[in-house]
Write a protein that holds these residues in place. Structure first.
Motif, mmCIF file in Angstrom:
data_model
loop_
_atom_site.group_PDB
_atom_site.id
_atom_site.type_symbol
_atom_site.label_atom_id
_atom_site.label_comp_id
_atom_site.label_asym_id
_atom_site.label_seq_id
_atom_site.Cartn_x
_atom_site.Cartn_y
_atom_site.Cartn_z
ATOM 1 N N UNK A 91 0.863 -1.190 0.000
ATOM 2 C CA UNK A 91 0.000 0.000 0.000
ATOM 3 C C UNK A 91 0.897 1.237 0.000
ATOM 4 N N UNK A 92 0.695 2.081 -1.011
ATOM 5 C CA UNK A 92 1.538 3.281 -1.121
ATOM 6 C C UNK A 92 0.771 4.564 -0.828
ATOM 7 N N UNK A 93 -0.575 4.487 -0.754
ATOM 8 C CA UNK A 93 -1.343 5.708 -0.472
ATOM 9 C C UNK A 93 -2.735 5.349 0.025
ATOM 10 N N UNK A 94 -3.251 6.213 0.914
ATOM 11 C CA UNK A 94 -4.651 6.126 1.351
ATOM 12 C C UNK A 94 -5.360 7.347 0.807
ATOM 13 N N UNK A 95 -6.397 7.142 0.014
ATOM 14 C CA UNK A 95 -6.991 8.227 -0.760
ATOM 15 C C UNK A 95 -8.296 8.770 -0.159
ATOM 16 N N UNK A 96 -8.714 8.328 0.990
ATOM 17 C CA UNK A 96 -9.989 8.779 1.549
ATOM 18 C C UNK A 96 -9.812 9.178 3.007
ATOM 19 N N UNK A 97 -10.786 9.919 3.521
ATOM 20 C CA UNK A 97 -10.798 10.293 4.931
ATOM 21 C C UNK A 97 -11.675 9.309 5.677
ATOM 22 N N UNK A 98 -11.121 8.731 6.719
ATOM 23 C CA UNK A 98 -11.856 7.724 7.484
ATOM 24 C C UNK A 98 -13.117 8.319 8.103
ATOM 25 N N UNK A 99 -14.214 7.550 8.008
ATOM 26 C CA UNK A 99 -15.487 8.006 8.563
ATOM 27 C C UNK A 99 -16.245 8.966 7.684
ATOM 28 N N UNK A 100 -15.762 9.211 6.492
ATOM 29 C CA UNK A 100 -16.420 10.163 5.595
ATOM 30 C C UNK A 100 -17.298 9.441 4.586
ATOM 31 N N UNK A 101 -18.125 10.199 3.911
ATOM 32 C CA UNK A 101 -18.982 9.663 2.865
ATOM 33 C C UNK A 101 -18.158 9.500 1.590
ATOM 34 N N UNK A 102 -18.184 8.302 1.016
ATOM 35 C CA UNK A 102 -17.464 8.037 -0.232
ATOM 36 C C UNK A 102 -18.470 7.634 -1.300
ATOM 37 N N UNK A 103 -18.083 7.811 -2.543
ATOM 38 C CA UNK A 103 -18.944 7.500 -3.671
ATOM 39 C C UNK A 103 -18.482 6.230 -4.370
ATOM 40 N N UNK A 104 -19.411 5.617 -5.061
ATOM 41 C CA UNK A 104 -19.089 4.424 -5.829
ATOM 42 C C UNK A 104 -18.040 4.764 -6.885
ATOM 43 N N UNK A 105 -16.958 3.964 -6.940
ATOM 44 C CA UNK A 105 -15.875 4.198 -7.886
ATOM 45 C C UNK A 105 -14.764 5.076 -7.357
ATOM 46 N N UNK A 106 -14.945 5.634 -6.156
ATOM 47 C CA UNK A 106 -13.898 6.477 -5.580
ATOM 48 C C UNK A 106 -12.735 5.621 -5.114
ATOM 49 N N UNK A 107 -11.479 6.084 -5.399
ATOM 50 C CA UNK A 107 -10.286 5.340 -4.984
ATOM 51 C C UNK A 107 -10.060 5.527 -3.494
ATOM 52 N N UNK A 108 -9.912 4.395 -2.787
ATOM 53 C CA UNK A 108 -9.686 4.427 -1.348
ATOM 54 C C UNK A 108 -8.225 4.178 -0.990
ATOM 55 N N UNK A 109 -7.592 3.216 -1.668
ATOM 56 C CA UNK A 109 -6.183 2.877 -1.433
ATOM 57 C C UNK A 109 -5.488 2.721 -2.767
ATOM 58 N N UNK A 110 -4.182 2.981 -2.760
ATOM 59 C CA UNK A 110 -3.356 2.764 -3.955
ATOM 60 C C UNK A 110 -2.253 1.769 -3.623
#
Length: 397
Positions: A91-110
């Motif tokens: 895992x080289x990156x975390x692309x989201x904020x924990x506990x937040x609303x995410x959308x379908x297709x949004x990148x979470x980890x790289x």
């Protein structure tokens, strides 16, 4: 006997006679005095009459009563997606904020894409080789076909050219599949959410080596949100026909609305609807699980919360109602104090049913319109006369 002795004896006998003459008179006087005293006391010390006790009564009312039931419920996401890697890597990156609303297709980890980019390049090269070989075999077939027709070359040579061409076409398709697989693996290095919802806390950190069995995080769709609760097998059998008729519809409707009582005692402002019934009864508890859903536009409700569901599961037609405080229990038996038209009290055994708000359904023992005592029960007994102070009405939900 001398004269002196005779005289003394006569005097003694005379005294006794006089005493016997006075005794009846004394007894009569004493009797009259006692009677006079008794009569006099009866006139002056007679106990005052006890007034009838004052009581409050309520009329036995008849009407249609909704029977409200409650169940303990557990909330869970409408959809709960476990986010896992589909390829192995760091895992080289975390692309989201924990506990937040995410959308379908949004990148979470790289995940590190470089090894997969190299595999894609290799697959493209192999595809190019297969395509070149296919081109050569096509030229061989085109050249040898007229020669074989004129018998300038053996027919077997043309046959070999045709088979080589077919093998080259198959090799191209295999190489194309390898390219597609390599492209998918490269895309999988960008771990995406498959649903709209609230993303949980990350279970991995940057630099961790993950594989397809590793859970990275979870995303829950919570608008709407599900509420799970269980009813007994007896309750299910009572409502089975209605439950099955409702759940067989594509969009369940027609069932009673559900109120959700939250942990702080407040009532959730939106009502829920029945959604589904589990396929089986739990053999360990003898209960069956039901699910209803609640709108959750502001994401107030979260998975894992506990609450109480309340719904009017059925309506009792023509039920007899009395206030709950009018019913007294004695050794498991229930009774009411009923006031008749002559203001006399009769204590009646009754059969009780479900509670409805502040009222209690009476199955038998009273009639509509009769008066039952709700205040002052401790003052009365069967056959006593009472004075009615105020009349109340039974209140059901």
């Amino acid at each position: 006997m001398n004269r002196k002795s005779q005289t003394q004896q006569m005097t003694l006998q005379g005294g006794r006679v006089a005493e016997m003459d006075l005794r009846p008179r004394f007894i009569l006087a004493l009797f009259l005095a006692t009677v006079s005293s008794t009569v006099g006391c009866g006139k002056t010390n007679a106990a005052p009459a006890v007034p009838s006790p004052e009581v409050e009564v309520a009329k036995v009312v008849q009407g249609d009563v909704p029977i409200v039931s409650e169940w303990v419920a557990t909330l869970d996401g409408y959809v709960n997606a476990q986010i896992q890697a589909q390829v192995a890597g760091y895992v080289v990156a975390q692309k989201y904020k924990e506990g937040s609303l995410v959308r379908k297709g949004q990148i979470l980890f790289q995940i590190d894409p470089r090894p997969f980019q190299a595999l894609l390049d290799q697959a493209n090269a192999e595809l190019a080789q297969a395509q070149a070989q296919l081109g050569k075999t096509e030229m061989d077939v085109a050249r040898d076909t007229p020669l074989a027709r004129e018998r300038a070359i053996a027919q077997s040579q043309l046959d070999n050219d045709i088979q080589a061409n077919r093998a080259a076409k198959a090799a191209v398709k295999a190489a194309e599949a390898q390219v597609e697989q390599a492209r998918l693996n490269l895309d999988f290095t960008a771990v995406k959410s498959l649903v709209d919802g609230i993303a949980g806390i990350a279970q991995v950190q940057i630099g961790n080596l993950v594989n397809p069995t590793t859970v990275l995080t979870s995303v829950s769709q919570i608008n709407p949100i599900k509420a799970y609760f269980s009813i007994s097998e007896q309750q299910y059998l009572h409502f089975a026909e209605r439950i099955n008729a409702q759940t067989q519809k594509q969009i369940p409707s027609g069932g009673p609305p559900f109120d959700l009582i939250l942990a702080d005692g407040s009532t959730y402002p939106h009502q829920g609807t029945g959604l589904l019934t589990n396929r089986q009864v739990d053999t360990t508890t003898g209960s069956i699980q039901l699910v209803c859903s609640f709108p959750n536009p502001h994401n107030i409700l979260r998975p894992g919360e506990f609450g109480r569901l309340r719904a009017a599961a059925e309506v009792r037609r023509g039920a007899l109602l009395v206030p709950q405080k009018a019913v007294s229990e004695l050794q498991g038996a229930y009774q009411l104090a009923v006031v008749g038209s002559d203001s006399k009290v009769s204590i009646r055994p009754v059969s009780v049913g479900e509670r409805a708000g502040e009222a209690w359904i009476i199955e038998s023992g009273v009639k509509p319109g009769e008066l039952v005592i709700v205040e002052g029960l401790q003052k009365v007994q069967g056959g006593s006369t009472v004075k009615i102070r105020r009349t109340e009405s039974a209140k059901g939900e």
